[in-house]
Design a protein around this motif. Sequence first.
Motif, PDB file in Angstrom:
ATOM      1  N   SER A  10       0.827  -1.227  -0.092  1.00 17.68           N
ATOM      2  CA  SER A  10      -0.067   0.139   0.013  1.00 17.68           C
ATOM      3  C   SER A  10       0.880   1.244   0.063  1.00 17.68           C
ATOM      4  O   SER A  10       1.986   1.100   0.114  1.00 17.68           O
ATOM      5  N   ARG A  33      -3.990  -7.714   4.067  1.00 19.95           N
ATOM      6  CA  ARG A  33      -5.167  -7.554   3.325  1.00 19.95           C
ATOM      7  C   ARG A  33      -5.930  -8.686   3.399  1.00 19.95           C
ATOM      8  O   ARG A  33      -5.342  -9.892   3.693  1.00 19.95           O
ATOM      9  N   ALA A  40      -8.353  -3.739   2.721  1.00 20.54           N
ATOM     10  CA  ALA A  40      -7.631  -3.540   4.220  1.00 20.54           C
ATOM     11  C   ALA A  40      -8.739  -4.129   5.358  1.00 20.54           C
ATOM     12  O   ALA A  40     -10.048  -4.108   5.055  1.00 20.54           O
ATOM     13  N   LYS A  52      -8.380   3.301   6.250  1.00 26.98           N
ATOM     14  CA  LYS A  52      -7.357   3.078   5.230  1.00 26.98           C
ATOM     15  C   LYS A  52      -5.773   3.390   5.978  1.00 26.98           C
ATOM     16  O   LYS A  52      -5.690   3.678   7.021  1.00 26.98           O
ATOM     17  N   SER A  53      -5.064   3.178   4.866  1.00 25.86           N
ATOM     18  CA  SER A  53      -3.603   3.096   5.294  1.00 25.86           C
ATOM     19  C   SER A  53      -2.797   3.838   4.155  1.00 25.86           C
ATOM     20  O   SER A  53      -3.297   3.767   2.976  1.00 25.86           O
TER      21      SER A  53
END
Length: 229
Positions: A10, A33, A40, A52-53
């Motif tokens: 990511s 994941r 995610a 989120k990342s």
Amino acid sequence: MLTLHHLETSRSQRILWLLEELGVPYDMRRYQRDPRTKLAPATLKAVHPLGKSPVITEGEDVIAESGAIIEYLAERFANSAPADLAHLVPQTGTPEHRQCRFWMHYAEGSLMNWLVMKLVFRTIPTQPMPFFVRPIARTLCEQVQKKLIDPNLATALAFMDAHLAQHRWFAGEHLSIADFQMSFAVEAALARADEGARHPHLLAYRERMHQRPAYQRALAQGGPVVMEG
């Protein structure tokens, strides 16, 4: 201590690289994941509502979005950074500063949109569906890539390659925050765009990134940069 919430393959890889370059003590919490959906995990929503990342936490502060995190880290640690990061944030009013600002916005504002679309339209035909639908899905996805996505990616790659023919790093002769923001996009572009190998200056730029010890440490800690597909 500062904590990076790192999702595999990511955009958080760019934050990991910056932290390694800065030499800042940090903790890293890994997230995997979903093996089926590639999304995610829901546990990231306990860190930030968007789930989120990348996300970093420091005390009570929670900072999301790559650009915001990069700017936060530069504000906090640039003055104590190693000597070769002296131009991490170029001086205001200089050509380098204008270039830095442009590429900081271009990475997510323009380029990543096409790269995400490329991944999605490559992946759709591989998903479970009735056998009689698959040929239609495959043809549709191929046409969208051919007529919309690939031409825009070709333009983007040619644009970046021409810029890097004149500049060692995205803002100029020195590494800057723009390079950290662009790093994931460059990796994804060269992995997904059909014409990636035709751009020698972009390839040489990626090799300069890869040769940096901090980048290698980040890769060792965070794993592969981009998702396959």
